[in-house]
Design an enzyme around this catalytic site. Structure first.
Site, PDB file in Angstrom:
ATOM      1  N   ASP A 113      22.110   2.681 -27.833  1.00  0.00           N
ATOM      2  CA  ASP A 113      21.281   1.479 -27.766  1.00  0.00           C
ATOM      3  C   ASP A 113      19.811   1.860 -27.700  1.00  0.00           C
ATOM      4  O   ASP A 113      19.376   2.526 -26.762  1.00  0.00           O
ATOM      5  CB  ASP A 113      21.654   0.679 -26.504  1.00  0.00           C
TER       6      ASP A 113
ATOM      7  N   TYR B  28      11.002   0.804 -27.235  1.00  0.00           N
ATOM      8  CA  TYR B  28      11.257   2.054 -26.488  1.00  0.00           C
ATOM      9  C   TYR B  28      10.506   3.247 -27.117  1.00  0.00           C
ATOM     10  O   TYR B  28      10.393   4.291 -26.496  1.00  0.00           O
ATOM     11  CB  TYR B  28      12.751   2.396 -26.424  1.00  0.00           C
TER      12      TYR B  28
ATOM     13  N   LYS C  93      16.454  -3.432 -31.693  1.00  0.00           N
ATOM     14  CA  LYS C  93      16.047  -4.803 -31.354  1.00  0.00           C
ATOM     15  C   LYS C  93      14.645  -5.117 -31.873  1.00  0.00           C
ATOM     16  O   LYS C  93      13.790  -4.224 -31.896  1.00  0.00           O
ATOM     17  CB  LYS C  93      16.030  -4.986 -29.818  1.00  0.00           C
TER      18      LYS C  93
ATOM     19  N   HIS D  73      15.169  -9.239 -28.968  1.00  0.00           N
ATOM     20  CA  HIS D  73      15.035  -8.606 -27.650  1.00  0.00           C
ATOM     21  C   HIS D  73      14.838  -9.634 -26.519  1.00  0.00           C
ATOM     22  O   HIS D  73      15.458  -9.532 -25.462  1.00  0.00           O
ATOM     23  CB  HIS D  73      13.862  -7.615 -27.681  1.00  0.00           C
TER      24      HIS D  73
END
Ligand code: NAP
Length: 274
Positions: free
Chosen positions: A48, A53, A78, A111
């Site tokens: 994931d 990120y 996402k 998200h």
């Protein structure tokens, strides 16, 4: 049926998703690369990530280096809040694919339910799904109201709702609503980012089973059909987090864990998005 590391849950479009995977929030560079390498060696098949990120490129590389066939993996990313809207979502998706060095993702998620944009973003995801560039599309941080709104305006029911979920944030009504609509819940921060691992009642149960508090939390989740994506950059923890298939929590202990709810959130309450 007995659950195992290779077990999957079937999604509402017939695709299958592994019941446990690796979360990657907060790790980048060589730490992300190492975590993905170890996780894949240990048998994890779901990874994931998310645009925000900042680790899609390094994760894509680590996956390539593993030499595991792409179709054996389940990769999630996402669309971030500032990339939402119809056209911007396509651009963001292209960028993610490029960074991951992949021709498709298994799961593409919204998200957060950004006000005024989430509907258009969902339409972009539907198109991406039609084009077979995402095997499944879903949402994250959607409340029952957000889900109702989405379903009133679209024929496509999300396959997944990825939300903050643990005994300390036991979102019973949301889980029930998702079950009724064949949306699988995927728990983020299933270990409460480590903040509740010392809770006395959790420790008592873990001693009873000879398991760690982290293992009890993950087992509690999968036993009720919720996908778990614990993050770890530590090899021992990575192993520990999948060593949860040789015991089963009794109904009574499941109920005890349910009673630990204290609405403890790791991230923002999605209700802020009206
Ligand atoms: P988490 O998985 O609940 O907790 C991660 C923390 O627990 C890390 O500090 C990790 O440290 C520690 N840990 C892992 N295994 C452990 C074990 N067996 N024993 C003790 N400590 C352990 O928190 P999270 O990273 O917030 O959530 C998981 C994933 O969900 C994220 O990585 C991300 O992929 C996703 N997520 C999504 C959203 C969203 O809005 N959709 C929000 C948050 C997170 P070590 O690395 O040292 O093991």
């Amino acid at each position: 049926m007995e659950l195992s590391l290779n077990s999957t849950f079937e999604l509402n479009n017939g695709e299958e998703i592994p019941i446990i995977g690796l979360g990657t929030y907060g790790i980048s560079g060589k730490f992300a690369s190492q975590a993905v390498k170890w996780a894949l060696e240990l048998g994890y098949r779901l990874i994931d990530t998310a645009t925000i990120y900042g680790n899609e490129r390094v994760i894509g590389k680590a996956i390539k280096n593993s030499n595991i066939k792409r179709e054996e993996l389940f990769i999630t990313t996402k669309v971030w809040n500032t990339d939402q809207g119809y056209d911007k979502t396509f651009e963001a998706f292209e960028t993610s694919l490029k960074k991951l060095n992949m021709s498709y993702v298994d799961l593409y998620l919204i998200h957060w339910p950004v006000t005024g944009l989430r509907g258009e973003t969902w339409r972009a995801l539907e198109k991406i799904y039609e084009e077979k560039r995402a095997k499944v599309i879903g949402v994250s941080n959607f409340t029952i109201n957000h889900l109702k709104e989405l379903m009133e305006n679209s024929e496509t029911i999300p396959g997944i709702n990825q939300v903050d979920f643990s005994p300390f944030l036991y979102q019973k009504n949301l889980l029930k609503f998702c079950e009724q609509h064949k949306i699988i819940v995927e728990a983020y921060s299933p270990l409460t980012r480590g903040r509740k691992l010392d809770h006395t009642k959790l420790k008592t149960i873990s001693e009873k089973y000879g398991k760690t508090p982290a293992q009890i939390l993950l087992r509690w989740g999968i036993q009720q059909g919720i996908i778990q994506i614990p993050k770890s950059g530590n090899k021992q923890h990575l192993q520990e987090n999948i060593d949860i298939f040789n015991f089963k929590l009794t109904e009574k202990d499941m109920e005890m864990l349910n009673s630990l709810n204290e609405n403890f959130r790791v991230a923002d309450n999605p209700n802020i998005w009206k």
